[in-house]
Write a protein that holds these residues in place. Structure first.
Motif, PDB file in Angstrom:
ATOM      1  N   SER A   4       0.826  -1.201   0.000  1.00  0.00           N
ATOM      2  CA  SER A   4       0.000   0.000   0.000  1.00  0.00           C
ATOM      3  C   SER A   4       0.861   1.251   0.000  1.00  0.00           C
ATOM      4  O   SER A   4       1.946   1.285   0.574  1.00  0.00           O
ATOM      5  CB  SER A   4      -0.927   0.008   1.219  1.00  0.00           C
ATOM      6  OG  SER A   4      -1.821  -1.071   1.186  1.00  0.00           O
ATOM      7  N   LYS A   5       0.328   2.296  -0.650  1.00  0.00           N
ATOM      8  CA  LYS A   5       1.045   3.564  -0.748  1.00  0.00           C
ATOM      9  C   LYS A   5       0.486   4.559   0.273  1.00  0.00           C
ATOM     10  O   LYS A   5      -0.731   4.758   0.333  1.00  0.00           O
ATOM     11  CB  LYS A   5       0.929   4.136  -2.159  1.00  0.00           C
ATOM     12  CG  LYS A   5       1.529   3.249  -3.233  1.00  0.00           C
ATOM     13  CD  LYS A   5       1.620   3.958  -4.568  1.00  0.00           C
ATOM     14  CE  LYS A   5       0.270   4.342  -5.117  1.00  0.00           C
ATOM     15  NZ  LYS A   5       0.374   4.975  -6.455  1.00  0.00           N
ATOM     16  N   ILE A   6       1.378   5.192   1.017  1.00  0.00           N
ATOM     17  CA  ILE A   6       0.989   6.163   2.043  1.00  0.00           C
ATOM     18  C   ILE A   6       1.528   7.529   1.666  1.00  0.00           C
ATOM     19  O   ILE A   6       2.725   7.673   1.363  1.00  0.00           O
ATOM     20  CB  ILE A   6       1.542   5.770   3.431  1.00  0.00           C
ATOM     21  CG1 ILE A   6       1.252   4.298   3.747  1.00  0.00           C
ATOM     22  CG2 ILE A   6       0.965   6.696   4.502  1.00  0.00           C
ATOM     23  CD1 ILE A   6      -0.195   3.934   3.827  1.00  0.00           C
ATOM     24  N   LEU A   7       0.668   8.537   1.704  1.00  0.00           N
ATOM     25  CA  LEU A   7       1.092   9.920   1.493  1.00  0.00           C
ATOM     26  C   LEU A   7       1.189  10.597   2.850  1.00  0.00           C
ATOM     27  O   LEU A   7       0.195  10.693   3.574  1.00  0.00           O
ATOM     28  CB  LEU A   7       0.103  10.672   0.609  1.00  0.00           C
ATOM     29  CG  LEU A   7       0.448  12.135   0.301  1.00  0.00           C
ATOM     30  CD1 LEU A   7       1.748  12.234  -0.497  1.00  0.00           C
ATOM     31  CD2 LEU A   7      -0.694  12.822  -0.442  1.00  0.00           C
ATOM     32  N   ILE A   8       2.384  11.056   3.215  1.00  0.00           N
ATOM     33  CA  ILE A   8       2.621  11.726   4.499  1.00  0.00           C
ATOM     34  C   ILE A   8       2.652  13.230   4.260  1.00  0.00           C
ATOM     35  O   ILE A   8       3.525  13.738   3.562  1.00  0.00           O
ATOM     36  CB  ILE A   8       3.947  11.271   5.137  1.00  0.00           C
ATOM     37  CG1 ILE A   8       3.975   9.748   5.298  1.00  0.00           C
ATOM     38  CG2 ILE A   8       4.161  11.965   6.484  1.00  0.00           C
ATOM     39  CD1 ILE A   8       5.356   9.212   5.679  1.00  0.00           C
ATOM     40  N   VAL A   9       1.666  13.936   4.811  1.00  0.00           N
ATOM     41  CA  VAL A   9       1.606  15.394   4.676  1.00  0.00           C
ATOM     42  C   VAL A   9       1.955  15.987   6.038  1.00  0.00           C
ATOM     43  O   VAL A   9       1.117  16.053   6.936  1.00  0.00           O
ATOM     44  CB  VAL A   9       0.221  15.863   4.198  1.00  0.00           C
ATOM     45  CG1 VAL A   9       0.246  17.365   3.905  1.00  0.00           C
ATOM     46  CG2 VAL A   9      -0.222  15.080   2.964  1.00  0.00           C
TER      47      VAL A   9
END
Length: 222
Positions: A4-9
């Motif tokens: 799974s791909k996680i976007l960390i903002v």
């Protein structure tokens, strides 16, 4: 291990780096954004499976970003906040987020929350959630003993949300956050109407599975 791909903002590079390292060690692929103004653009470009979204960001506030994403996507979002005064709103998930974490936090706790939220949202196509009841996420359809229930997309989201955590009580406000991705303004009684229609389409199982909790909301019991 997960792909799974996680976007960390997160605007603090050190915190973002720690989260990235822990998530990558858990098998996730990560991308990082440090400015709120770039978050939605990067979301569309990266197409993540989950977003870790800081509340206090330069350029654009995390709540605004969350609501903007909810106009076109139901990708799970975990809000991260150090604002004690915002916790009550986040507990109710009024932002449209799926969960929240307070700073200071343990990176291991964040990874655990990510795993839990992804489990709820990444139900395999054709996964049985109760006796004879199958949800096909890819097609947005539900069937009961092989018979298509003919649910609307709002009814499907309602059933998916309730069935994702059997026994959990969802308030009407929480359900509305999951039902209307465009954040339209509706009365909470609209949820009651959708529940009534869903129970009718489920037939005899409707009342057995979907329970009203007086003064609180609804829960699913298989």
């Amino acid at each position: 291990m997960s792909d799974s791909k996680i976007l960390i903002v997160e605007d603090e590079p050190s915190l973002s780096g720690i989260l990235r390292d822990y998530l990558q060690a858990a098998g996730y692929t990560c991308a990082q954004v440090f400015d709120g103004a770039e978050a939605v653009v990067q979301f569309k470009a990266y197409a993540p499976d989950l977003v870790l979204l800081d509340l206090a960001l330069p350029g654009k506030d995390g709540m605004d970003i969350c609501q903007e994403i909810r106009v076109f996507s139901d990708t799970p979002i975990i809000m991260v906040t150090a604002r004690v005064e915002e916790v009550d709103r986040l507990v109710g998930l009024e932002t449209g987020a799926d969960d929240y974490v307070c700073k200071p936090y343990s990176p291991r706790e964040v990874v655990a929350r990510v795993k839990a939220v992804l489990r709820r949202h990444q139900r395999a196509p054709g996964d049985a959630v109760a006796a004879g009841l199958v949800l096909d996420e890819a097609a947005g359809r539900a069937s009961l003993f092989g018979q298509d229930l003919g649910l609307t997309q709002v009814e499907f989201r309602l059933l998916r949300t309730l069935a994702s955590e059997p026994g959990r009580i969802y308030s009407r406000d929480q359900l509305m956050d999951h039902l209307y991705l465009d954040r339209r303004v509706v009365t909470d009684r609209a949820v009651d109407s959708h529940v009534k229609n869903l129970r009718r389409k489920l037939g005899e199982s409707g009342d057995a599975w979907i329970h009203s909790v007086y003064g609180a909301g609804y829960r699913f019991e298989s």
